[in-house]
Design an enzyme around this catalytic site. Structure first.
Site: not given
Length: 333
Positions: A148, A255
């Site tokens: 990230k 997702k």
């Protein structure tokens, strides 16, 4: 047919640093269906602040589903298309009702004859914490790591430089996820810096919704771009086609809890494939119930890329875990 649900709060073992702040707990809803003899369970994996269906009438819609559980799936899908996580839980529960035990998609994976290769996820935090996580993943044998970025790019860039200095792209695949942290101008600079380090891809370099700017970046990027949050809330087939045709990304990230469950993911995969756009599947802080179902589904899609699946180890009060990680390989148990 009968159905019921209950709300459940998952507690993080260690606060999870995300682009939406630091998380200490994660709300979710568990759906149970029964035909009198058998029982099926699924997770309506709502993600507050991110899910398209994060709205005040969420539980009201869950109650509606329980009251109308005997309706035809196509009817329910039409009524729940703006509530992707609820539809996702319904799909799981009905599949589990059909197959029994802890099964959703029986395959060589659930027969313990095959595994899924996953990437190692590095959580946001201070540099020391991120470096500790990286060392741990490398020691475990991961060949693909996802970081990230966007909190402190100068330091994050330094970590990537150090990693690439130690491991070539043939030995270690590096992916990064910006969660929309950069402006278009910043992104253009970052994309070149990433290309200089042979970074595999960057997820969502700028905020979702800026189709024109994202299209410009994707058309001339030295580093492949993957759309993630950009897909959330796009429920109509025509709109999905328009998004893919306009932006033309190199990858999309699926997702299931956020893009309409397995049916929604299947449609995205088909539409992307028709346009030579590749993809992989990622979990989104589901409990072990949803994670188990996503892993079983993921195996059936036969992707040769490392997938972004969790391992069930984030929470102190999770449900039974049916997945086991050995190195970078996820197994069913």
């Amino acid at each position: 047919m009968r159905a019921d649900y209950f709300r459940y709060m998952l507690k993080f073992k260690r606060p999870g640093g995300t682009s939406r702040g630091v998380l200490h707990e994660k709300e979710t809803f568990i759906l149970e269906v029964s035909d009198g003899e058998r029982k099926g369970i699924g997770e309506c994996a709502l993600f507050r602040g991110l899910s398209f269906d994060d709205r005040p009438d969420y539980e009201e819609k869950l109650q509606w589903l329980c009251l109308h559980i005997q309706e035809h799936p196509d009817v329910l899908h039409e009524r729940l298309k703006d509530y992707p996580s609820i539809w996702f839980g319904y799909e799981q529960a009905m599949l589990n009702l059909k197959h029994g035990g802890n099964l959703y998609f029986p395959s060589a994976f659930t027969r313990r004859e095959a595994s899924i290769t996953i990437n190692g996820l590095i959580w946001m935090g201070d540099i020391q914490f991120m470096e500790e996580q990286i060392k741990d993943k490398l020691d475990q044998g991961f060949h693909c790591i996802k970081l990230k970025i966007g909190t402190d790019w100068r330091s994050e860039h330094g970590i990537l430089q150090e990693l690439r200095g130690r491991f070539s792209k043939d030995i270690l695949e590096l992916r990064v996820d910006a969660n929309g942290a950069f402006s278009k101008e910043q992104a253009q600079i970052v994309l070149q810096q990433l290309a200089d380090l042979d970074i595999h891809s960057i997820e969502q370099p700028i905020k979702a919704g800026n189709w024109a700017h994202m299209a410009e970046l994707c058309a001339d990027t030295p580093t492949p771009i993957a759309l993630d949050e950009e897909l959330i809330g796009i429920t109509d087939t025509e709109k999905k086609v328009e998004l893919l045709e306009t932006i033309r990304p190199q990858y999309i990230i699926l997702k299931p809890a956020l893009v309409g469950g397995f049916r929604g993911s299947d449609e995205w995969i088909e539409l992307a494939g028709n346009r030579n756009i590749d993809w992989w599947i990622t979990s989104a802080l589901e409990s072990n119930i949803g994670l188990n179902a996503i892993a079983q589904y993921t195996y059936t899609k036969k992707s040769n890329k490392p997938q972004g699946l969790g391992t069930g180890g984030l929470f102190t009060n999770n449900f039974n875990n049916y997945l086991n990680l050995s190195g970078e390989h996820l197994y069913f148990r």
